[in-house]
Design a protein around this motif. Structure first.
Motif, PDB file in Angstrom:
ATOM      1  N   THR A  41      -0.708  -1.709  -6.325  1.00 32.68           N
ATOM      2  CA  THR A  41      -2.053  -1.683  -7.068  1.00 32.68           C
ATOM      3  C   THR A  41      -1.637  -0.741  -8.080  1.00 32.68           C
ATOM      4  O   THR A  41      -2.717  -0.371  -8.779  1.00 32.68           O
ATOM      5  N   ILE A  42      -0.622  -0.090  -8.386  1.00 32.57           N
ATOM      6  CA  ILE A  42      -0.240   0.739  -9.440  1.00 32.57           C
ATOM      7  C   ILE A  42       0.430  -0.236 -10.453  1.00 32.57           C
ATOM      8  O   ILE A  42       0.985  -1.286 -10.395  1.00 32.57           O
ATOM      9  N   ARG A  52       0.784  -1.250   0.008  1.00 34.74           N
ATOM     10  CA  ARG A  52       0.034   0.039   0.093  1.00 34.74           C
ATOM     11  C   ARG A  52       0.774   1.358   0.023  1.00 34.74           C
ATOM     12  O   ARG A  52       0.701   2.279  -0.819  1.00 34.74           O
ATOM     13  N   GLN A  53       2.008   1.268   0.779  1.00 32.64           N
ATOM     14  CA  GLN A  53       2.914   2.350   0.865  1.00 32.64           C
ATOM     15  C   GLN A  53       3.508   2.833  -0.059  1.00 32.64           C
ATOM     16  O   GLN A  53       3.603   3.699  -0.734  1.00 32.64           O
ATOM     17  N   ILE A  54       3.942   1.432  -0.993  1.00 33.79           N
ATOM     18  CA  ILE A  54       4.932   1.886  -2.236  1.00 33.79           C
ATOM     19  C   ILE A  54       3.781   2.020  -3.269  1.00 33.79           C
ATOM     20  O   ILE A  54       4.070   3.189  -4.098  1.00 33.79           O
ATOM     21  N   SER A  55       2.601   1.758  -3.503  1.00 32.64           N
ATOM     22  CA  SER A  55       1.707   2.184  -4.467  1.00 32.64           C
ATOM     23  C   SER A  55       1.349   3.551  -4.445  1.00 32.64           C
ATOM     24  O   SER A  55       1.228   4.349  -5.227  1.00 32.64           O
ATOM     25  N   GLN A  56       1.370   4.008  -3.071  1.00 34.78           N
ATOM     26  CA  GLN A  56       1.108   5.584  -2.818  1.00 34.78           C
ATOM     27  C   GLN A  56       2.422   6.429  -3.169  1.00 34.78           C
ATOM     28  O   GLN A  56       2.167   7.475  -3.976  1.00 34.78           O
ATOM     29  N   ASP A  81       4.943 -11.965  -3.548  1.00 33.59           N
ATOM     30  CA  ASP A  81       3.944 -11.434  -2.724  1.00 33.59           C
ATOM     31  C   ASP A  81       3.703  -9.921  -2.622  1.00 33.59           C
ATOM     32  O   ASP A  81       2.760  -9.485  -2.868  1.00 33.59           O
ATOM     33  N   LEU A  82       4.993  -9.221  -2.607  1.00 39.86           N
ATOM     34  CA  LEU A  82       4.902  -7.615  -2.733  1.00 39.86           C
ATOM     35  C   LEU A  82       4.233  -7.197  -3.864  1.00 39.86           C
ATOM     36  O   LEU A  82       3.540  -6.326  -4.018  1.00 39.86           O
ATOM     37  N   CYS A  83       4.913  -7.624  -5.233  1.00 40.49           N
ATOM     38  CA  CYS A  83       4.139  -7.236  -6.499  1.00 40.49           C
ATOM     39  C   CYS A  83       2.669  -7.294  -6.499  1.00 40.49           C
ATOM     40  O   CYS A  83       1.896  -6.418  -6.852  1.00 40.49           O
ATOM     41  N   ARG A  84       2.180  -8.372  -5.557  1.00 42.21           N
ATOM     42  CA  ARG A  84       0.593  -8.511  -5.942  1.00 42.21           C
ATOM     43  C   ARG A  84      -0.047  -7.863  -4.933  1.00 42.21           C
ATOM     44  O   ARG A  84      -1.337  -7.766  -5.058  1.00 42.21           O
ATOM     45  N   SER A  85       0.593  -7.122  -3.956  1.00 40.78           N
ATOM     46  CA  SER A  85       0.223  -6.349  -3.248  1.00 40.78           C
ATOM     47  C   SER A  85       0.107  -4.650  -3.617  1.00 40.78           C
ATOM     48  O   SER A  85      -0.331  -3.677  -2.719  1.00 40.78           O
TER      49      SER A  85
END
Ligand code: IMP
Length: 177
Positions: free
Chosen positions: A56-57, A24-28, A50-54
């Motif tokens: 959302t960008i 979430r943080q990285i997507s923001q 796992d990280l890449c699937r969380s």
């Protein structure tokens, strides 16, 4: 084959929750950027998956392999590139995804490498930050868990290429470190 005694230190559930929060943080933070997740093989392949699937960008995923450790648990201090990224790096936002920062030598080397390749930006994301043996003043931008000591296995962390398939993270009770 030698059997090691292990103690669970980070549960599967705790990993799931933390990786979701990092995503979430990285997507923001990278909204509107040109994000390339650069997973460091072999230790980060499960974390990166796992990280890449969380995230959302829109982003790309690539892999780099460096060699720094032999079959034991202590850093040799010398790092060499075994597999270069396949994607163009120049001008892009590289987020290096590592399993663990220990001495810091590997990530320091990778930081320098991506700057030399003229990346637009370079940041570091590590699942585990292990500060006890740090040799260079290196701080990761995104950290899953901070632990002070112990040799960790599981969730793609290995001891002599074993235990990468365990779903949680354990300390080896009887490995020299
Ligand atoms: P550094 O260069 O000393 O920071 O070490 C980074 C690399 O060493 C990591 O990517 C791991 O592959 C390996 N490493 C360091 N500590 C551990 C550990 O506790 N378990 C498994 N691998 C480790």
């Amino acid at each position: 084959m030698q059997h090691h005694t292990m103690l669970e230190v980070i549960s599967r559930r705790a990993i799931e929750e933390r990786v979701a929060a990092l995503g979430r943080q990285i997507s923001q933070d990278y909204t509107g950027g040109d994000l390339v997740l650069m997973a460091v093989l072999g230790g980060a392949f499960v974390f990166a998956a796992d990280l890449c699937r969380s995230i959302t960008i829109d982003c790309c995923i690539d892999f780099v392999r460096v060699a720094s450790y032999g079959a034991g648990t202590a850093s040799t201090g010398s790092i060499r590139l075994v597999q270069a990224p396949a994607l163009e790096v120049s001008g892009r936002d590289i987020l290096v995804v590592e399993d663990i920062v220990d001495t810091g030598l590997t990530l320091q080397w990778l930081l320098q490498y991506f700057h030399q390749q003229k990346a637009g930006s370079v940041r570091l994301c590590t699942l585990v930050d292990k500060k006890e043996r740090r040799q260079v003043p290196l701080e990761a931008d995104y950290v899953g868990f901070t632990l002070n000591h112990g040799f960790l296995v599981g969730y793609s962390l290995d001891f002599a290429e074993r235990y990468r398939n365990l779903p949680a993270i354990y300390t080896l009770q009887d490995a020299a470190s």
